[in-house]
Motif scaffolding. Structure first.
Motif, short mmCIF file in Angstrom:
data_model
loop_
_atom_site.label_atom_id
_atom_site.label_comp_id
_atom_site.label_asym_id
_atom_site.label_seq_id
_atom_site.Cartn_x
_atom_site.Cartn_y
_atom_site.Cartn_z
N LEU A 247 -6.25 -26.28 -8.39
CA LEU A 247 -4.52 -26.11 -8.00
C LEU A 247 -3.72 -26.11 -9.33
O LEU A 247 -3.13 -25.17 -9.28
CB LEU A 247 -4.15 -26.80 -6.89
N PHE A 248 -3.96 -27.06 -9.95
CA PHE A 248 -3.10 -27.10 -11.00
C PHE A 248 -3.33 -25.91 -12.13
O PHE A 248 -2.25 -25.06 -12.50
CB PHE A 248 -3.27 -28.25 -11.88
N GLN A 249 -4.61 -25.41 -12.15
CA GLN A 249 -4.72 -24.42 -13.18
C GLN A 249 -4.33 -23.07 -12.54
O GLN A 249 -4.19 -22.26 -13.26
CB GLN A 249 -6.39 -24.42 -13.59
N VAL A 250 -4.34 -22.78 -11.23
CA VAL A 250 -3.83 -21.84 -10.77
C VAL A 250 -2.44 -21.51 -10.90
O VAL A 250 -1.92 -20.45 -11.42
CB VAL A 250 -4.44 -21.57 -9.34
N MET A 251 -1.79 -22.74 -10.73
CA MET A 251 -0.24 -22.81 -10.72
C MET A 251 0.14 -22.33 -12.33
O MET A 251 1.05 -21.63 -12.58
CB MET A 251 0.33 -23.89 -10.35
N HIS A 252 -0.86 -22.97 -13.27
CA HIS A 252 -0.37 -22.48 -14.75
C HIS A 252 -0.51 -21.31 -15.03
O HIS A 252 0.32 -20.98 -15.56
CB HIS A 252 -1.50 -23.67 -15.57
N ALA A 253 -1.58 -20.74 -14.70
CA ALA A 253 -1.97 -19.35 -14.87
C ALA A 253 -1.00 -18.29 -14.15
O ALA A 253 -0.11 -17.34 -14.59
CB ALA A 253 -3.34 -19.03 -14.17
N LEU A 254 -0.28 -18.59 -13.01
CA LEU A 254 0.72 -17.91 -12.06
C LEU A 254 2.16 -17.98 -13.10
O LEU A 254 2.66 -16.94 -12.99
CB LEU A 254 0.51 -18.31 -10.88
N HIS A 255 2.25 -19.15 -13.39
CA HIS A 255 3.42 -19.44 -14.16
C HIS A 255 3.58 -18.52 -15.48
O HIS A 255 4.55 -18.42 -15.94
CB HIS A 255 3.80 -20.91 -14.12
N LEU A 256 2.63 -18.15 -15.99
CA LEU A 256 2.25 -17.60 -17.17
C LEU A 256 2.19 -16.17 -17.11
O LEU A 256 1.95 -15.26 -18.13
CB LEU A 256 1.06 -18.08 -18.24
N ALA A 257 2.34 -15.60 -15.76
CA ALA A 257 1.83 -14.27 -15.65
C ALA A 257 2.94 -13.32 -16.34
O ALA A 257 4.17 -13.69 -15.88
CB ALA A 257 1.91 -13.94 -14.06
N GLY A 258 2.34 -12.41 -17.07
CA GLY A 258 3.48 -11.58 -17.67
C GLY A 258 4.12 -12.34 -18.91
O GLY A 258 5.09 -11.65 -19.47
N ARG A 259 3.74 -13.40 -19.07
CA ARG A 259 4.27 -14.24 -20.30
C ARG A 259 3.35 -14.86 -21.27
O ARG A 259 3.61 -15.27 -22.65
CB ARG A 259 5.13 -15.44 -19.90
N CYS A 260 2.10 -14.97 -20.84
CA CYS A 260 1.15 -15.43 -21.98
C CYS A 260 0.77 -14.52 -22.86
O CYS A 260 0.62 -13.32 -22.93
CB CYS A 260 -0.14 -15.69 -21.06
N THR A 261 0.94 -15.09 -24.25
CA THR A 261 0.74 -13.93 -25.29
C THR A 261 -0.69 -14.28 -25.86
O THR A 261 -0.89 -13.77 -27.13
CB THR A 261 1.65 -14.32 -26.66
#
Length: 322
Positions: A247-261
């Motif tokens: 759950l933590f890793q999914v939240m982390h990935a979703l919060h970086l959607a369109g932002r992760c460089t």
């Protein structure tokens, strides 16, 4: 690594800017020839410690959001500069308080690859000689092909030159690839849904919830109010169960959607070797396909999840029943 003109030019440029900033974030030699360490430069003597070579793997932009009350200089590679662009796009940084020393970079080392291929933990000296990395170890000299020891992100890098900079140190370089084919996702995407889920269950079972991935991420700017730490509201428990880890890793990935460089700091910092960047790149590919957007490459662009349009080019919602 041996000193070169690029490092000397960097030291001179930083020394000239010191009166105009509170300090400069850069790289100095670490505890051995394969490690560089972040350093805070406040004096000309500090500036003489600065280096820049294949060992400068850290993305120093991770520290910027916590320094918004300072006027800071920072040394960045091309890929790191994307993180600054994204932070500026989101108005999380004040450009007038930044002095950026951009350095064209032709790749950084992956120490995990070197440990496996060199089969040693002791390195007395190291030098990148053309297409070879030469290591002096207690067992003698070892030579490793450059392509086998560079970080994976460098082998597909399209932004070796800084996208934002006040001082550019060194000549521009040719990108390693013309476009990102996401070849690393091909094998994973061929798996069935059950096989993909089983893969991530195996990977996440090794997570120790140290949050190194979050802490190393330059775009995780809400570390002090992270959902993983919050107890009011209580989103996640402190239990070390597979469900909570995932759950933590999914939240982390979703919060970086369109932002992760895709700087790779999350994966590099993971002590358990979990391929976290695979998850982020999958998310980025979806954003690229649907919104034709790539994070951190255009200062004037607005991240797709920061805006709203009545109709998206590739999303048709006309005629849907509500």
């Amino acid at each position: 690594m041996a000193d070169d003109q690029r490092a000397r030019t960097l030291r001179e440029a930083v020394a000239r800017e010191l009166p105009n900033v509170d300090f400069v974030l850069g790289y100095a030699r670490g505890f051995d020839a394969l490690h560089a360490t972040p350093v805070t430069v406040r004096t000309e003597a500090d500036a003489q410690k600065l280096i820049f070579d294949e060992t400068c793997v850290q993305n120093l932009a991770t520290s910027l959001y916590g320094l918004t009350d300072k006027r800071v200089g920072i040394v960045v590679k091309g890929c790191d500069s994307r993180s600054i662009v994204e932070l500026l796009q989101e108005k999380l940084l004040d450009r007038s308080k930044l002095v950026v020393f951009g350095i064209p970079c032709d790749g950084v080392l992956d120490l995990a690859k070197i440990r496996v291929r060199a089969d040693t933990s002791q390195v007395r000296a190291a030098d990148m000689d053309g297409e070879e990395l030469r290591l002096q170890t207690p067992e003698g000299e070892k030579r490793l092909p450059r392509s086998e020891v560079l970080a994976d992100k460098c082998l597909r890098c399209r932004y070796p030159n800084p996208l934002v900079a006040d001082h550019v140190i060194g000549p521009e370089l040719t990108p390693a690839a013309a476009e990102d084919t996401y070849a690393d996702l091909e094998g994973f995407e061929k798996l069935s849904a059950r096989e993909r889920f089983d893969f991530w269950k195996r990977q996440m079972s090794r997570c120790i919830r140290c949050y190194a991935c979050r802490n190393a991420c330059p775009l995780c700017v809400c570390k002090h109010v992270c959902l993983a730490d919050s107890r009011d509201p209580h989103w996640l428990s402190a239990e070390s169960t597979l469900q909570e880890k995932w759950l933590f890793q999914v939240m982390h990935a979703l919060h970086l959607a369109g932002r992760c460089t895709e700087c790779g700091e999350c994966q590099r910092s993971c002590p358990m070797g979990i391929p976290l960047l695979l998850l982020k790149r999958k998310m980025n590919r979806e954003l690229k396909d649907v919104f034709n957007y790539e994070a951190g490459v255009d200062l004037e662009a607005v991240p797709p999840l920061h805006t709203f349009q009545m109709e998206e080019e590739k999303i048709s919602d006309r005629g849907l029943l509500w």
